[in-house]
Write a protein that holds these residues in place. Structure first.
Motif, PDB file in Angstrom:
ATOM      1  N   TYR A   1     -33.034 -40.294 -45.586  1.00 12.63           N
ATOM      2  CA  TYR A   1     -33.659 -39.655 -46.740  1.00 12.63           C
ATOM      3  C   TYR A   1     -35.016 -40.270 -47.079  1.00 12.63           C
ATOM      4  O   TYR A   1     -35.210 -41.482 -46.959  1.00 12.63           O
ATOM      5  CB  TYR A   1     -32.759 -39.803 -47.967  1.00 12.63           C
TER       6      TYR A   1
ATOM      7  N   ASN B   1     -30.497 -32.233 -50.406  1.00 15.24           N
ATOM      8  CA  ASN B   1     -31.430 -33.003 -51.204  1.00 15.24           C
ATOM      9  C   ASN B   1     -30.716 -33.408 -52.494  1.00 15.24           C
ATOM     10  O   ASN B   1     -29.768 -32.742 -52.932  1.00 15.24           O
ATOM     11  CB  ASN B   1     -32.664 -32.175 -51.534  1.00 15.24           C
TER      12      ASN B   1
ATOM     13  N   LEU C   1     -29.100 -44.099 -49.044  1.00 17.57           N
ATOM     14  CA  LEU C   1     -29.590 -42.795 -48.606  1.00 17.57           C
ATOM     15  C   LEU C   1     -30.784 -42.924 -47.661  1.00 17.57           C
ATOM     16  O   LEU C   1     -30.929 -42.135 -46.727  1.00 17.57           O
ATOM     17  CB  LEU C   1     -29.956 -41.944 -49.823  1.00 17.57           C
TER      18      LEU C   1
ATOM     19  N   LYS D   1     -37.704 -33.901 -43.991  1.00 12.31           N
ATOM     20  CA  LYS D   1     -36.656 -34.888 -44.303  1.00 12.31           C
ATOM     21  C   LYS D   1     -35.927 -34.491 -45.582  1.00 12.31           C
ATOM     22  O   LYS D   1     -36.539 -33.967 -46.510  1.00 12.31           O
ATOM     23  CB  LYS D   1     -37.259 -36.284 -44.488  1.00 12.31           C
ATOM     24  N   PRO D   2     -34.615 -34.763 -45.658  1.00  8.18           N
ATOM     25  CA  PRO D   2     -33.940 -34.608 -46.943  1.00  8.18           C
ATOM     26  C   PRO D   2     -34.495 -35.646 -47.911  1.00  8.18           C
ATOM     27  O   PRO D   2     -35.007 -36.689 -47.483  1.00  8.18           O
ATOM     28  CB  PRO D   2     -32.472 -34.871 -46.617  1.00  8.18           C
TER      29      PRO D   2
ATOM     30  N   THR E   1     -37.191 -41.252 -50.256  1.00  7.33           N
ATOM     31  CA  THR E   1     -36.712 -41.664 -51.569  1.00  7.33           C
ATOM     32  C   THR E   1     -37.884 -41.945 -52.508  1.00  7.33           C
ATOM     33  O   THR E   1     -38.894 -42.521 -52.092  1.00  7.33           O
ATOM     34  CB  THR E   1     -35.841 -42.933 -51.471  1.00  7.33           C
TER      35      THR E   1
ATOM     36  N   PHE F   1     -34.289 -37.838 -51.848  1.00  7.30           N
ATOM     37  CA  PHE F   1     -33.602 -38.301 -53.050  1.00  7.30           C
ATOM     38  C   PHE F   1     -34.655 -38.641 -54.088  1.00  7.30           C
ATOM     39  O   PHE F   1     -35.469 -39.541 -53.886  1.00  7.30           O
ATOM     40  CB  PHE F   1     -32.742 -39.534 -52.751  1.00  7.30           C
TER      41      PHE F   1
ATOM     42  N   GLN G   1     -27.842 -32.342 -44.581  1.00 12.91           N
ATOM     43  CA  GLN G   1     -27.660 -33.167 -45.770  1.00 12.91           C
ATOM     44  C   GLN G   1     -28.377 -32.531 -46.966  1.00 12.91           C
ATOM     45  O   GLN G   1     -29.524 -32.113 -46.853  1.00 12.91           O
ATOM     46  CB  GLN G   1     -28.226 -34.568 -45.519  1.00 12.91           C
TER      47      GLN G   1
ATOM     48  N   THR H   1     -23.118 -36.684 -48.081  1.00 13.25           N
ATOM     49  CA  THR H   1     -24.279 -36.797 -47.197  1.00 13.25           C
ATOM     50  C   THR H   1     -23.956 -37.455 -45.864  1.00 13.25           C
ATOM     51  O   THR H   1     -24.794 -37.446 -44.959  1.00 13.25           O
ATOM     52  CB  THR H   1     -25.389 -37.633 -47.877  1.00 13.25           C
TER      53      THR H   1
ATOM     54  N   SER I   1     -41.919 -33.958 -49.142  1.00 17.20           N
ATOM     55  CA  SER I   1     -40.679 -34.199 -48.399  1.00 17.20           C
ATOM     56  C   SER I   1     -40.273 -32.972 -47.601  1.00 17.20           C
ATOM     57  O   SER I   1     -39.846 -33.072 -46.438  1.00 17.20           O
ATOM     58  CB  SER I   1     -39.556 -34.596 -49.366  1.00 17.20           C
TER      59      SER I   1
END
Length: 463
Positions: free
Chosen positions: A116, A23, A111, A231-232, A118, A234, A21, A359, A226
């Motif tokens: 994600y 970013n 997300l 982790k991806p 966030t 946002f 996925q 995503t 992050s």
């Protein structure tokens, strides 16, 4: 190579190996005009880093926000719906007990559910009551000013035990100010806004001369953490300016040929570059979608402090092109072709379904007003999935035709004798100067019926 760099490289390698996925970074400025970037034709504001972003990605010419004012525009971006359909029709003020309804699904919530991390950094302006804050709307963390930078703190604001009090302010001065307020507004606190971390104020009033840099600092910290977590992420970075009052740090104040407004834009540009540099240093620029845009057109009635929408007509608060057509740049190396310009119609309400498609995130059950633009992001010459756009309840665009039921002006010198209905061909007349309704009555009638149907589908919320 220092320990931080080694750790970052190791984390980046782990992230690239595991994550399918991308970013996502959305940089959303406040009241920035359509022209006020070098790559959009500004004659006196230098924006080398954003221009670089455009040269490495795609620049849109016909991109729209959901409203010509702050709160409603942000609601559209974060929900994928026309703002009045999610209960937001204007600007939220402190002490009013209103905000984006918590039952609405935000982009962050979608997300986050997809794995994600966030973060919201900067201006929120979707409600300052606890239940409306970013941390209750899908964001893991929040750092910023909860509304426009010309407002004031809410009476119910929670202050951290170690809050930094500035300019002689304290609990007693706040109590006195609210005791003498008029129409809900404590006049002595205007332009004195709280800086929050998560759900508490950590600085009052916020030092706005340093806030653009500190927003970038917070963004850099979140990005690095992050990546280390694998982790991806946002990141929603909503700069508080160039909304008035304008502030620039000593390194940028007085440096732009565009005056203080230009100083502010150039400082935003510099700090955007810092974020782009961090993505490159971490080796994740190819894995990161970067979007740069504005929440609505420029505030023209404040003169030199308000920016420019040329060649568009009018600005903020109106349904003319200058009010809702904004700059939009996207970079995603390897997917979005570099150095391209797209003239297809697109809007912030389209980001929600597009990012879901890219995503693998699950869309909410509620019907969205946005459409999936991923085909357009990959090929600027593709036919846009969006053929129609509604400018609140005042106007509609279908293809190149734009119909105003009633024209609303904010700059007195621009007012015309005919206030509507009017019809313009935006392909030939982007400045909306030549009303051709007499020549094409059948087009006007068709668009008028479309507007009627839209108003029934998405009525304004009751006050």
């Amino acid at each position: 190579m220092n320990c931080f760099a080694l750790t970052a490289l190791a984390a980046s390698a782990l992230f690239s190996a595991q994550a399918a996925q991308p970013n996502i970074i959305i940089i959303f400025n406040d009241d920035q005009g359509y022209q006020d970037l070098g790559c959009y034709g500004s004659p006196d504001i230098r924006t080398p880093r954003v221009d670089e972003l455009a040269s490495e990605g795609m620049r849109f010419t016909d991109f729209y926000v959901g409203s010509p004012v702050c709160s409603a525009s942000r609601a559209a971006l974060l929900t994928g719906c026309y703002p009045y359909r999610v209960g937001v029709s204007g600007v939220f003020w402190p002490n009013r007990d209103h905000g984006l309804p918590p039952e609405e699904t935000t982009l962050a919530e979608m997300l986050k559910k997809a794995g994600y991390a966030t973060a919201a950094v900067g201006k929120w302006h979707l409600g300052d009551e606890l239940r409306f804050l970013p941390t209750r709307q899908g964001f893991d963390t929040y750092f910023g000013i909860p509304y426009s930078n010309d407002m004031y703190p809410a009476e119910h604001m929670r202050y951290a035990p170690d809050c930094l009090w500035r300019e002689g302010q304290n609990f007693q001065t706040l109590e006195t100010a609210f005791a003498h307020k008029k129409r809900g507004q404590p006049r002595t606190l205007k332009n004195k806004v709280p800086l929050m971390r998560n759900e508490e104020c950590i600085e009052f009033p916020c030092d706005q001369t340093t806030i653009t840099r500190r927003y970038a600092d917070e963004s850099l910290r979140f990005i690095s953490e992050s990546v280390e977590s694998g982790k991806p992420f946002f990141l929603y970075l909503a700069n508080s300016m160039p909304h008035i009052p304008l502030f620039a740090s000593p390194d940028f104040k007085g440096k732009s040929a565009g005056g203080l407004y230009g100083d502010v834009i150039e400082e935003i540009d510099f700090n955007t570059g810092r974020i782009l540099d961090r993505l490159k240093m971490l080796g994740i620029e190819d894995d990161t979608i970067v979007i740069f845009s504005s929440d609505n057109g420029p505030w023209l009635t404040v003169g030199d402090a308000g920016g420019h929408a040329d060649p568009l007509f009018e600005g903020k608060f109106t349904s003319f092109e200058g009010g809702q057509r904004v700059p939009f740049i996207i970079r995603w190396p390897g997917t979005v072709p570099a150095g391209t310009t797209c003239s297809g119609m697109a809007a912030t309400i389209d980001l929600f379904p597009t990012l879901a498609a890219l995503t693998g995130a699950e869309l909410p059950e509620k019907k969205l007003d946005g459409v999936d633009l991923s085909s357009l992001w990959k090929n600027p010459h593709a036919i846009s999935p969006r053929s129609t756009f509604f400018y609140e309840h005042n106007a509609v665009r279908s293809g190149n035709w734009k119909y105003h039921r009633k024209e609303i002006f904010k700059v007195k010198k621009t007012k015309r004798a005919n206030t509507g209905p009017t019809l313009y061909n935006l392909k030939d007349d982007v400045g909306e100067a030549q009303n051709v309704i007499a020549d094409h009555p059948e087009v006007a009638e068709r668009l008028s019926k479309m507007l009627d149907a839209h108003i029934q589908y998405a009525p304004r919320p009751r006050k």
